[in-house]
Every structure is written in structure tokens, then in C-alpha cells.
Write a protein that holds these residues in place. Structure first.
Motif, PDB file in Angstrom:
ATOM      1  N   PRO A  89      32.910 -40.223  -2.825  1.00 52.02           N
ATOM      2  CA  PRO A  89      31.217 -40.556  -2.549  1.00 52.02           C
ATOM      3  C   PRO A  89      30.716 -40.263  -2.434  1.00 52.02           C
ATOM      4  N   ALA A  90      30.783 -40.198  -0.488  1.00 51.03           N
ATOM      5  CA  ALA A  90      30.108 -39.295   0.610  1.00 51.03           C
ATOM      6  C   ALA A  90      29.629 -38.418  -0.144  1.00 51.03           C
ATOM      7  N   TYR A  91      30.399 -37.319  -0.571  1.00 48.99           N
ATOM      8  CA  TYR A  91      30.211 -36.288  -0.910  1.00 48.99           C
ATOM      9  C   TYR A  91      28.992 -36.131  -1.946  1.00 48.99           C
ATOM     10  N   PHE A  92      29.640 -37.024  -2.838  1.00 46.18           N
ATOM     11  CA  PHE A  92      27.895 -37.139  -4.016  1.00 46.18           C
ATOM     12  C   PHE A  92      26.571 -36.822  -3.638  1.00 46.18           C
ATOM     13  N   SER A  93      26.831 -38.338  -2.970  1.00 46.59           N
ATOM     14  CA  SER A  93      25.705 -39.175  -1.467  1.00 46.59           C
ATOM     15  C   SER A  93      24.932 -38.122  -0.667  1.00 46.59           C
ATOM     16  N   TYR A  94      25.464 -37.338  -0.462  1.00 47.96           N
ATOM     17  CA  TYR A  94      25.287 -36.091   0.427  1.00 47.96           C
ATOM     18  C   TYR A  94      24.368 -35.615  -0.359  1.00 47.96           C
ATOM     19  N   LEU A  95      24.697 -34.830  -1.484  1.00 47.95           N
ATOM     20  CA  LEU A  95      24.951 -33.785  -2.010  1.00 47.95           C
ATOM     21  C   LEU A  95      23.393 -34.321  -2.629  1.00 47.95           C
ATOM     22  N   GLN A  96      23.201 -35.445  -2.944  1.00 43.67           N
ATOM     23  CA  GLN A  96      22.168 -36.115  -4.369  1.00 43.67           C
ATOM     24  C   GLN A  96      20.890 -36.198  -2.305  1.00 43.67           C
ATOM     25  N   GLY A  97      21.200 -36.038  -1.318  1.00 42.56           N
ATOM     26  CA  GLY A  97      20.559 -36.287  -0.674  1.00 42.56           C
ATOM     27  C   GLY A  97      20.055 -35.093   0.090  1.00 42.56           C
ATOM     28  N   LYS A  98      20.390 -33.979  -0.063  1.00 42.44           N
ATOM     29  CA  LYS A  98      19.861 -32.615  -0.240  1.00 42.44           C
ATOM     30  C   LYS A  98      18.417 -32.784  -1.428  1.00 42.44           C
ATOM     31  N   LEU A  99      18.919 -33.078  -2.254  1.00 42.02           N
ATOM     32  CA  LEU A  99      18.283 -32.587  -3.722  1.00 42.02           C
ATOM     33  C   LEU A  99      16.105 -33.283  -3.839  1.00 42.02           C
ATOM     34  N   ARG A 100      15.493 -32.346  -3.821  1.00 48.04           N
ATOM     35  CA  ARG A 100      14.171 -33.652  -4.277  1.00 48.04           C
ATOM     36  C   ARG A 100      14.227 -33.851  -6.143  1.00 48.04           C
TER      37      ARG A 100
END
Length: 260
Positions: free
Chosen positions: A115-126
């Protein structure tokens, strides 16, 4: 894991095809910004910069990989487009990336940290930006996540695997929209066939570099892994997801454009 456009393709051709498949799925075009987490030796970063004209930040936890990849980037004349950093992926700089590629990283994250991994990478995307996650998986979502005593001790300490269903679920649960998934297990079996052949051909040089015990461990690991992929004991899944725009638009055409 390479991607073989035909069964008799060379390993080099297949590795390039893998990078190109990732680039096509991510919809890369000139001027875009790509974050490549777990960038390894920088192959994806250099390929995307050279062939698609994107600017890339690559991060790897390995100091040796970062040093080698940075030097290879300069040798290729791509220093103005590619930045290689020795860093934990969670410390990746910047935000608003058009795309994120993660090739062979999730196996080392730990299932409880998905959950933290996908949330972090989502936050990197426009909004409208895409994530391509490429990793080894189990053929189901019921087995234990640990890789086994031999692999855990000698090859990938603390590595964990789960099924593609769990990966897709965790990506969806943080708000990413999963648009495509693909199982490439036969391609990994072919990749390992070539790796084992290369090890055999270069056995004396490999033993001279790392010693016979290490060479034997990796020979056994690669041969066993090839069999596991062939027998459907493990798989390799690419999962493509997007950070949907506020109006619900995902910035995808009606049909895939990557020929799969």
C-alpha cells in the motif's frame, strides 16, 4: 526478464524489446519525464532517453550499480537527459512525472508494504501519468510470500512474491486505475536459458571473478528458476496503471497501442 519477439531472437534483441514494450505501454514521447525506480544498471533509463527523447531520473539502492550506470550514461552521451542516483526509491526527487517504470523492484519491497509503495509512486505521477510495474509473481494469491531458504540466504535476502491479483488489488486500493496486465513467464524461461548458456560459456572467467561457490549458487539458482517458469511455479507480470484525472479521464486511446 527479456521479451522475445520470436523464439530464436538473441538475448540482446529480446532485452531491447522489453525496454521498448515498457516504453510503449507508458506512452512515452519526446520531452516527457520518466522516473525509473530500482533502475539497476540503467538500461531502461538509457533506452528511453536515446529512443524516445525523454528525460529520466533513475534510482537504485546499489552503490555499484549507480556508479556503473552513471558512467555508462556519460559514455552514451546522455548525461543531459539521464540522472542516476544512489538512493532508496522512497527518496526519489521531484513530482509530476509523466511516467514511472518499476522493473524488478516490487519483489524486494515486502507484501505488507505494497500500500505504501503504490501510494508513493502514485504521488509521483501527474494526473494522467502512467505506472508500469514489472515483477516476478506467484501463480496464485494463496501461497506464502517468502522466496524459500536457499534464495533467502544466498540470492535475494528478504525477497517476497505474491500473485498478480494481490498486486492489482493493492494498486487499485490506493486509487490507481489498472488498465492492462500481461504474464510473460515463458519469456523469463527463455531469458534464463540464455543466462545459463552465458554462464557456462564464461565459466572460468566468472569463477575467477567471484569464486566457484558463488558461481555455482547462481548457476543452480538460474537453472532452477528456468524450470519454475516453464512449469508455472512462478510467473512474471507487467501491470499497467494510471493516475486518473479529476474528471475521470485516463488519457488512453480506446484500444492498446503497444501491439499486445
Amino acid at each position: 526478464c527479456a521479451v522475445f519477439p520470436k523464439a530464436d531472437a538473441s538475448l540482446e534483441e529480446a532485452q531491447e524489446e522489453k525496454f521498448d514494450l515498457v516504453a510503449r505501454k507508458l506512452g512515452l514521447t519526446a520531452g516527457m519525464r520518466l522516473l525509473d525506480v530500482g533502475c539497476g544498471w540503467g538500461g531502461m533509463a538509457r533506452f528511453a532517453a536515446k529512443n524516445y527523447g525523454v528525460k529520466v531520473v533513475g534510482v537504485t539502492l546499489s552503490e555499484q550499480q549507480a556508479s556503473w550506470a552513471a558512467a555508462a550514461t556519460e559514455r552514451a552521451g546522455l548525461g543531459g537527459q539521464v540522472t542516476i542516483l544512489h538512493s532508496d526509491y522512497r527518496d526519489s526527487p521531484g513530482s509530476g512525472y509523466d511516467a514511472v517504470s518499476s522493473i524488478g523492484l516490487l519483489e524486494h519491497v515486502g507484501v505488507r508494504n505494497y500500500p505504501a509503495y503504490f501510494s508513493y509512486l502514485q504521488g509521483k505521477l501527474r494526473p494522467g501519468g502512467r505506472l508500469l510495474n514489472h515483477c516476478i509473481t506467484r501463480p496464485d494469491n494463496k501461497q506464502a510470500s517468502t522466496a524459500g531458504h536457499f534464495i533467502d540466504r544466498y540470492v535475494f535476502p528478504d525477497g517476497e512474491l505474491t500473485g498478480s491479483g494481490r498486486i492489482i488489488t493493492e494498486a487499485q486500493n490506493v486509487g490507481l486505475e489498472v488498465r492492462h496486465e500481461e504474464n510473460l513467464r515463458e519469456h523469463y524461461a527463455l531469458t534464463l536459458k540464455h543466462w545459463c548458456q552465458n554462464l557456462s560459456r564464461n565459466w572460468d572467467a566468472c569463477v575467477a571473478e567471484v569464486g566457484e561457490p558463488v558461481a555455482r549458487i547462481w548457476g543452480l539458482y538460474m537453472a532452477g528458476s528456468r524450470l519454475a517458469f516453464e512449469m508455472n511455479g512462478i510467473q512474471l507480470h507487467q501491470v499497467l496503471a494510471v493516475r486518473v484525472q479529476d474528471n475521470g479521464h485516463a488519457a488512453f486511446l480506446l484500444r492498446p497501442t503497444w501491439g499486445s
